[in-house]
Scaffold this motif. Structure first.
Motif, PDB file in Angstrom:
ATOM      1  N   ASP A 187       1.830 -14.150  -9.275  1.00 45.08           N
ATOM      2  CA  ASP A 187       1.676 -13.947  -7.823  1.00 45.08           C
ATOM      3  C   ASP A 187       2.495 -14.984  -7.085  1.00 45.08           C
ATOM      4  O   ASP A 187       2.576 -16.133  -7.503  1.00 45.08           O
ATOM      5  CB  ASP A 187       0.206 -14.049  -7.415  1.00 45.08           C
ATOM      6  CG  ASP A 187      -0.054 -13.313  -6.115  1.00 45.08           C
ATOM      7  OD1 ASP A 187      -0.761 -12.274  -6.153  1.00 45.08           O
ATOM      8  OD2 ASP A 187       0.465 -13.741  -5.062  1.00 45.08           O
ATOM      9  N   THR A 202      -6.813  -8.079  -0.370  1.00 42.53           N
ATOM     10  CA  THR A 202      -8.143  -8.273  -0.968  1.00 42.53           C
ATOM     11  C   THR A 202      -8.966  -9.322  -0.214  1.00 42.53           C
ATOM     12  O   THR A 202     -10.199  -9.311  -0.270  1.00 42.53           O
ATOM     13  CB  THR A 202      -7.979  -8.682  -2.457  1.00 42.53           C
ATOM     14  OG1 THR A 202      -7.185  -7.693  -3.109  1.00 42.53           O
ATOM     15  CG2 THR A 202      -9.306  -8.786  -3.178  1.00 42.53           C
ATOM     16  N   VAL A 254     -16.611  -3.277   1.272  1.00 38.64           N
ATOM     17  CA  VAL A 254     -17.557  -2.181   1.027  1.00 38.64           C
ATOM     18  C   VAL A 254     -17.226  -1.487  -0.292  1.00 38.64           C
ATOM     19  O   VAL A 254     -16.068  -1.163  -0.560  1.00 38.64           O
ATOM     20  CB  VAL A 254     -17.512  -1.153   2.182  1.00 38.64           C
ATOM     21  CG1 VAL A 254     -18.379   0.069   1.855  1.00 38.64           C
ATOM     22  CG2 VAL A 254     -17.976  -1.801   3.480  1.00 38.64           C
ATOM     23  N   ILE A 272      -2.122   1.491  -2.123  1.00 35.01           N
ATOM     24  CA  ILE A 272      -3.517   1.236  -2.542  1.00 35.01           C
ATOM     25  C   ILE A 272      -4.267   0.612  -1.362  1.00 35.01           C
ATOM     26  O   ILE A 272      -4.568  -0.584  -1.325  1.00 35.01           O
ATOM     27  CB  ILE A 272      -3.591   0.356  -3.818  1.00 35.01           C
ATOM     28  CG1 ILE A 272      -2.625   0.868  -4.902  1.00 35.01           C
ATOM     29  CG2 ILE A 272      -5.034   0.329  -4.336  1.00 35.01           C
ATOM     30  CD1 ILE A 272      -2.898   2.262  -5.438  1.00 35.01           C
ATOM     31  N   THR A 321     -12.881  -0.681  -4.097  1.00 37.48           N
ATOM     32  CA  THR A 321     -13.866   0.057  -4.903  1.00 37.48           C
ATOM     33  C   THR A 321     -13.227   0.634  -6.165  1.00 37.48           C
ATOM     34  O   THR A 321     -13.863   0.693  -7.229  1.00 37.48           O
ATOM     35  CB  THR A 321     -14.430   1.242  -4.082  1.00 37.48           C
ATOM     36  OG1 THR A 321     -14.802   0.772  -2.794  1.00 37.48           O
ATOM     37  CG2 THR A 321     -15.595   1.901  -4.776  1.00 37.48           C
TER      38      THR A 321
HETATM   39  C1  LIG Z   1      -8.709  -3.675   7.017  1.00 34.22           C
HETATM   40  C2  LIG Z   1      -8.973  -3.206   5.612  1.00 34.22           C
HETATM   41  C3  LIG Z   1     -10.276  -2.864   5.227  1.00 34.22           C
HETATM   42  C4  LIG Z   1     -10.515  -2.414   3.929  1.00 34.22           C
HETATM   43  N1  LIG Z   1     -11.805  -2.159   3.542  1.00 34.22           N
HETATM   44  C5  LIG Z   1     -12.050  -1.739   2.276  1.00 34.22           C
HETATM   45  C6  LIG Z   1     -13.380  -1.507   1.841  1.00 34.22           C
HETATM   46  O1  LIG Z   1     -14.342  -1.778   2.564  1.00 34.22           O
HETATM   47  N2  LIG Z   1     -13.567  -1.002   0.598  1.00 34.22           N
HETATM   48  C7  LIG Z   1     -12.540  -0.710  -0.233  1.00 34.22           C
HETATM   49  O2  LIG Z   1     -12.770  -0.194  -1.328  1.00 34.22           O
HETATM   50  N3  LIG Z   1     -11.257  -0.998   0.122  1.00 34.22           N
HETATM   51  C8  LIG Z   1     -11.000  -1.513   1.352  1.00 34.22           C
HETATM   52  N4  LIG Z   1      -9.722  -1.817   1.727  1.00 34.22           N
HETATM   53  C9  LIG Z   1      -8.656  -1.656   0.750  1.00 34.22           C
HETATM   54  C10 LIG Z   1      -8.610  -2.834  -0.229  1.00 34.22           C
HETATM   55  O3  LIG Z   1      -8.771  -4.061   0.438  1.00 34.22           O
HETATM   56  C11 LIG Z   1      -7.256  -2.796  -0.958  1.00 34.22           C
HETATM   57  O4  LIG Z   1      -7.054  -1.506  -1.514  1.00 34.22           O
HETATM   58  C12 LIG Z   1      -7.164  -3.818  -2.088  1.00 34.22           C
HETATM   59  O5  LIG Z   1      -7.613  -5.086  -1.677  1.00 34.22           O
HETATM   60  C13 LIG Z   1      -5.708  -3.896  -2.543  1.00 34.22           C
HETATM   61  O6  LIG Z   1      -5.604  -4.890  -3.513  1.00 34.22           O
HETATM   62  P1  LIG Z   1      -4.197  -5.242  -4.169  1.00 34.22           P
HETATM   63  O7  LIG Z   1      -4.487  -6.092  -5.325  1.00 34.22           O
HETATM   64  O8  LIG Z   1      -3.457  -3.948  -4.371  1.00 34.22           O
HETATM   65  O9  LIG Z   1      -3.373  -5.991  -3.024  1.00 34.22           O
HETATM   66  P2  LIG Z   1      -3.372  -7.558  -2.626  1.00 34.22           P
HETATM   67  O10 LIG Z   1      -4.739  -8.109  -2.573  1.00 34.22           O
HETATM   68  O11 LIG Z   1      -2.561  -7.674  -1.380  1.00 34.22           O
HETATM   69  O12 LIG Z   1      -2.609  -8.248  -3.823  1.00 34.22           O
HETATM   70  C14 LIG Z   1      -1.224  -8.076  -3.999  1.00 34.22           C
HETATM   71  C15 LIG Z   1      -0.626  -9.387  -4.416  1.00 34.22           C
HETATM   72  O13 LIG Z   1       0.745  -9.173  -4.756  1.00 34.22           O
HETATM   73  C16 LIG Z   1       1.437 -10.365  -4.468  1.00 34.22           C
HETATM   74  N5  LIG Z   1       2.867 -10.132  -4.329  1.00 34.22           N
HETATM   75  C17 LIG Z   1       3.501  -9.376  -3.396  1.00 34.22           C
HETATM   76  N6  LIG Z   1       4.825  -9.450  -3.554  1.00 34.22           N
HETATM   77  C18 LIG Z   1       5.056 -10.269  -4.610  1.00 34.22           C
HETATM   78  C19 LIG Z   1       6.242 -10.752  -5.257  1.00 34.22           C
HETATM   79  N7  LIG Z   1       7.462 -10.409  -4.854  1.00 34.22           N
HETATM   80  N8  LIG Z   1       6.103 -11.598  -6.304  1.00 34.22           N
HETATM   81  C20 LIG Z   1       4.871 -11.975  -6.739  1.00 34.22           C
HETATM   82  N9  LIG Z   1       3.727 -11.544  -6.155  1.00 34.22           N
HETATM   83  C21 LIG Z   1       3.809 -10.701  -5.105  1.00 34.22           C
HETATM   84  C22 LIG Z   1       0.806 -10.807  -3.147  1.00 34.22           C
HETATM   85  O14 LIG Z   1       1.017 -12.207  -2.952  1.00 34.22           O
HETATM   86  C23 LIG Z   1      -0.656 -10.438  -3.320  1.00 34.22           C
HETATM   87  O15 LIG Z   1      -1.430 -11.544  -3.725  1.00 34.22           O
HETATM   88  C24 LIG Z   1      -9.450  -2.291   3.012  1.00 34.22           C
HETATM   89  C25 LIG Z   1      -8.150  -2.671   3.394  1.00 34.22           C
HETATM   90  C26 LIG Z   1      -7.914  -3.136   4.673  1.00 34.22           C
HETATM   91  C27 LIG Z   1      -6.541  -3.568   5.074  1.00 34.22           C
END
Ligand SMILES: Cc1cc2nc3c(=O)[nH]c(=O)nc-3n(C[C@H](O)[C@H](O)[C@H](O)COP(=O)(O)OP(=O)(O)OC[C@H]3O[C@@H](n4cnc5c(N)ncnc54)[C@H](O)[C@@H]3O)c2cc1C
Length: 362
Positions: A34, A44, A50, A341, A347
């Motif tokens: 990361d 996240t 939720v 995503i 969830t």
């Molecule tokens: C306002 C909001 C409310 C939500 N509410 C809910 C809910 O209540 N329930 C639910 O199920 N879902 C909910 N979601 C969706 C949920 O939060 C996301 O689907 C989930 O957190 C996505 O996780 P991720 O690991 O894909 O992304 P992230 O948590 O963003 O992780 C991606 C990581 O990739 C890293 N990265 C990016 N580019 C690079 C690079 N070039 N080199 C190295 N690392 C990199 C970033 O630094 C980051 O840490 C919500 C989303 C939002 C925006």
């Protein structure tokens, strides 16, 4: 980070963490990388926390299938590992008779999708369950609740590590070379040679795909703001409005935290910048207050205080009328893109990880 590993997972948010723990459990040598200084992700850290039931999406979509499965997997995981959670249940509240009629259709849809514990709630029952809420009827979803997203992600990372995965933070992926077996992934901390790559880069998943020569994705950032309630509110369930068809979010709803705090949000506004986290203008509070009062008439603007915002990684462009599904796609040999995503991604994370396992270890 020298020598070929089995799999590199880009992104240490909840999705990358879930994938890493799943693949490490299958004895793949695995590195999670990361660019941030710590694990935990970006989206996240900024969401409603939720654990959804899977009610809102088309029956044959990944969002439905993985949310319904992810709901069970997440509750099981939380109970086994001690991640903080609360099975609060959720009420979707109808503001008028027309909305009330739509609740029955939503129940039938949910049942057809395999969502358990759905029941209609009358106006009188609603008044007993949630005296501060205005509505003519509600749908109660018994499998919906809240979880601590940071703790969930940390527990997945810890489990991945315990099974031999390595975690590298402060390392940004800048380029990806090769067409498979292996890929050379260039990072700000050196090169990683990997037989497989999983792109779980959240808001930058389109960029990471482009760095591997895949240019079919564009993420449209869509911001949601949250306001906390300054006065204590006697609310026990998650409380949502009926979703407006075609809207890019579920509508401003009650967000409960595990410390007993109450917030409202998130609204949905497309923004240009993927990192547009600046505080909103002061006059926004009155507009936000109007949305809140549709459900909670007694909440005054002065009761609301801006708390945070999160950005959705939407594949749906601003002028499109329909939501898009998650993308889980092996776009190059053993290069799996996880794009778009957004909710219900928290969830679904454990179920997304199962899908990735099926692709890489069929
Ligand atoms: C306002 C909001 C409310 C939500 N509410 C809910 C809910 O209540 N329930 C639910 O199920 N879902 C909910 N979601 C969706 C949920 O939060 C996301 O689907 C989930 O957190 C996505 O996780 P991720 O690991 O894909 O992304 P992230 O948590 O963003 O992780 C991606 C990581 O990739 C890293 N990265 C990016 N580019 C690079 C690079 N070039 N080199 C190295 N690392 C990199 C970033 O630094 C980051 O840490 C919500 C989303 C939002 C925006």
């Amino acid at each position: 980070m020298e020598g070929a590993i089995d799999v590199l997972v880009i992104g240490a948010g909840v999705v990358g963490a879930a994938v890493a723990q799943r693949l490490a459990a299958r004895e793949m040598s695995c590195v999670v990388i990361d660019r941030r200084a710590r694990t935990g992700g970006e989206i996240t850290e900024r969401n409603s926390g939720v654990v959804h039931a899977g009610l809102y999406y088309p029956r044959d979509s990944l969002k439905t299938r993985l949310c319904v499965r992810g709901n069970r997997l997440t509750w099981d995981w939380a109970e086994r590992t001690g991640v903080r959670h609360a099975r609060t249940k959720k009420l979707i509240v109808a503001a008028d008779e027309e909305e009330a009629a739509s609740l029955e259709a939503l129940i039938s849809h949910g049942v057809a999708c395999g969502v358990p514990e759905l029941a209609l709630v009358s106006k009188r029952e609603l008044a007993v369950l949630e005296p501060e809420v205005r509505g003519v009827a509600a749908l109660c979803s018994g499998s919906t609740g809240i979880i601590d997203p940071a703790e969930l992600t940390a527990s997945l990372i810890a489990s991945a590590r315990a099974k031999g995965a390595e975690v590298a933070v402060g390392a940004e992926v800048t380029r990806i070379d090769g067409e498979g077996d292996p890929y050379t992934v260039r990072t700000t901390q050196g090169d990683v040679i990997a037989r497989a790559v999983v792109n779980a880069a959240g808001l930058d998943a389109d960029e990471i795909a482009r760095r591997a020569g895949i240019d079919r994705y564009t993420i449209h950032p869509c911001r949601g703001d949250y306001y906390r309630s300054r006065r204590p509110l006697a609310v026990r369930h998650l409380v949502y409005p009926v979703k407006t068809k075609g809207a890019p979010g579920l509508g401003v709803h009650v967000v409960l935290d595990l410390e007993g705090g109450v917030s409202f949000g998130p609204d949905a506004n497309y923004v240009k910048d993927k990192r547009d986290y600046a505080s909103p203008p002061d006059d926004k509070r009155a507009r936000f207050g109007e949305s809140v009062r549709k459900l909670f008439p007694a909440v005054a603007d002065e009761d609301l205080e801006y708390s945070m915002s999160g950005i959705r990684p939407k594949l749906r462009a601003p002028l499109e009328t329909e939501e898009r599904d998650f993308v889980i796609s092996e776009d190059l040999p053993r290069f799996v893109d996880l794009v778009g995503i957004e909710s219900p991604g928290l969830t679904s994370a454990l179920a997304i990880a199962e899908e990735v396992e099926r692709i890489l270890l069929p």
